[in-house]
Design a protein around this motif. Structure first.
Motif, short mmCIF file in Angstrom:
data_model
loop_
_atom_site.label_atom_id
_atom_site.label_comp_id
_atom_site.label_asym_id
_atom_site.label_seq_id
_atom_site.Cartn_x
_atom_site.Cartn_y
_atom_site.Cartn_z
N VAL A 20 0.84 -1.20 0.00
CA VAL A 20 0.00 0.00 0.00
C VAL A 20 0.87 1.24 0.00
O VAL A 20 1.92 1.28 0.67
CB VAL A 20 -0.93 0.01 1.24
N SER A 21 0.46 2.24 -0.73
CA SER A 21 1.06 3.57 -0.65
C SER A 21 0.12 4.45 0.14
O SER A 21 -1.06 4.60 -0.22
CB SER A 21 1.27 4.14 -2.06
N ARG A 68 -4.83 9.05 3.04
CA ARG A 68 -5.30 8.40 1.83
C ARG A 68 -4.39 7.23 1.53
O ARG A 68 -3.17 7.31 1.76
CB ARG A 68 -5.30 9.37 0.65
N TYR A 69 -4.95 6.15 1.00
CA TYR A 69 -4.10 5.02 0.64
C TYR A 69 -4.51 4.44 -0.71
O TYR A 69 -5.67 4.55 -1.14
CB TYR A 69 -4.16 3.93 1.71
N THR A 70 -3.52 3.84 -1.37
CA THR A 70 -3.73 3.18 -2.65
C THR A 70 -3.08 1.82 -2.59
O THR A 70 -1.90 1.70 -2.22
CB THR A 70 -3.11 3.99 -3.81
N THR A 117 -1.17 -1.08 -4.13
CA THR A 117 -0.30 -1.18 -5.30
C THR A 117 -0.05 -2.62 -5.75
O THR A 117 0.28 -2.85 -6.91
CB THR A 117 1.06 -0.49 -5.03
#
Length: 278
Positions: A90-91, A101-103, A105
């Motif tokens: 996760v970023s 906020r997270y994305t 990956t």
């Protein structure tokens, strides 16, 4: 997914509770860091109450001087034999005062574990950061009492060691030991267990959270939660925090020194106690 995994995946959600609570601790500590020019007093001359106030005073000042950061995280769940159940990278970005906020990956392994453990952890952290959660798990006098134990070296730095006792038996609080860096008055390590068992299925949970100093700030380095589950054995959740990019506010960049008023109070108490012992 094999039907035999349905129950252990459901039970794995118990792992979320204490680390979601620690997200609240991190929210109160995301900005801790900096340097203190005065020499740190010894445990014999600094009371637990004064140490707590030092920690709070330093944290408050530092919260005001962290503009944001980004970090890569790696989440893993394994069983007691080290077999991987699921992994997710996760970023995550933090922007003061309370936006995360997270994305995702990359991901592999059990979709149910990723959804019920990783996603729940991240969503809880985002909610706590934004003040949208009723959980208050911060390390504060309303939640914990400190008892000085002594001092130890941790990663080459001197630390005060205290016993943290929760003021209530809540599953999002913990009991255990806290290592506080005696130079920066920052939490360097927490080793404990939930104040209350989060689930009948869970026999025991033991966790360790480590922090690292990034520039002038202390931020999470690693989490490990070892969960002994009835019938289904041991499950281990680990989180690695890597590749931080930290953005301080302009006053830090300009070299502003750290002089919180509470530090003066702590040093006054220390001097009084030293004089009384002479």
């Amino acid at each position: 997914m094999n039907g035999s995994w349905l129950r252990p995946v459901r039970v794995a959600g118990a792992m979320v509770v204490i680390l979601a609570g620690l997200a609240g601790c991190a929210q109160a500590s995301d900005a801790k860091g900096g340097s203190v020019p005065a020499a740190a007093p010894s445990p014999a001359s600094l009371s637990s109450g004064a140490l707590f106030q030092e920690l709070l005073g330093h944290n408050q000042w530092r919260q005001e001087h962290l503009q944001g950061y980004s970090v890569k995280r790696v989440y893993r769940v394994t069983n007691g034999k080290g077999v991987l159940s699921a992994e997710e990278q996760v970023s995550l970005e933090f922007e003061a005062p309370g936006t995360k906020r997270y994305t995702v990956t990359s991901e592999k392994g059990s979709a149910a574990v990723r959804r019920m453990v990783f996603k729940r952890l991240l969503d809880s952290e985002v909610e706590i950061a934004g003040g949208r959660s009723r959980i208050d798990s911060s390390i504060s006098p309303s939640n914990y009492q400190f008892q000085m134990v002594g001092e130890e070296q941790l990663d080459g730095r001197p630390c005060y060691v205290v016993e943290a006792t929760p003021t209530q038996n809540a599953k999002y609080l913990f009991r255990g030991k806290v290592w506080i860096d005696s130079q920066d008055f920052a939490v360097a390590k927490i080793d404990g267990e939930p104040a209350a068992n989060p689930s009948w299925w869970t026999k025991k949970i033991h966790f360790v959270r480590r922090y690292q100093k990034i520039g002038d700030f202390w931020l999470p380095r690693s989490d490990q939660s070892v969960n002994q589950v009835r019938i289904f054995g041991t499950h281990i959740l680990t989180i690695e925090h890597e590749d931080y990019t930290v953005t301080p506010v302009a006053s830090i960049l300009g070299g502003q020194e750290f002089h919180p008023q509470i530090s003066q109070i702590g040093r006054q108490e220390t001097e009084v106690r030293r004089q009384e012992s002479e």
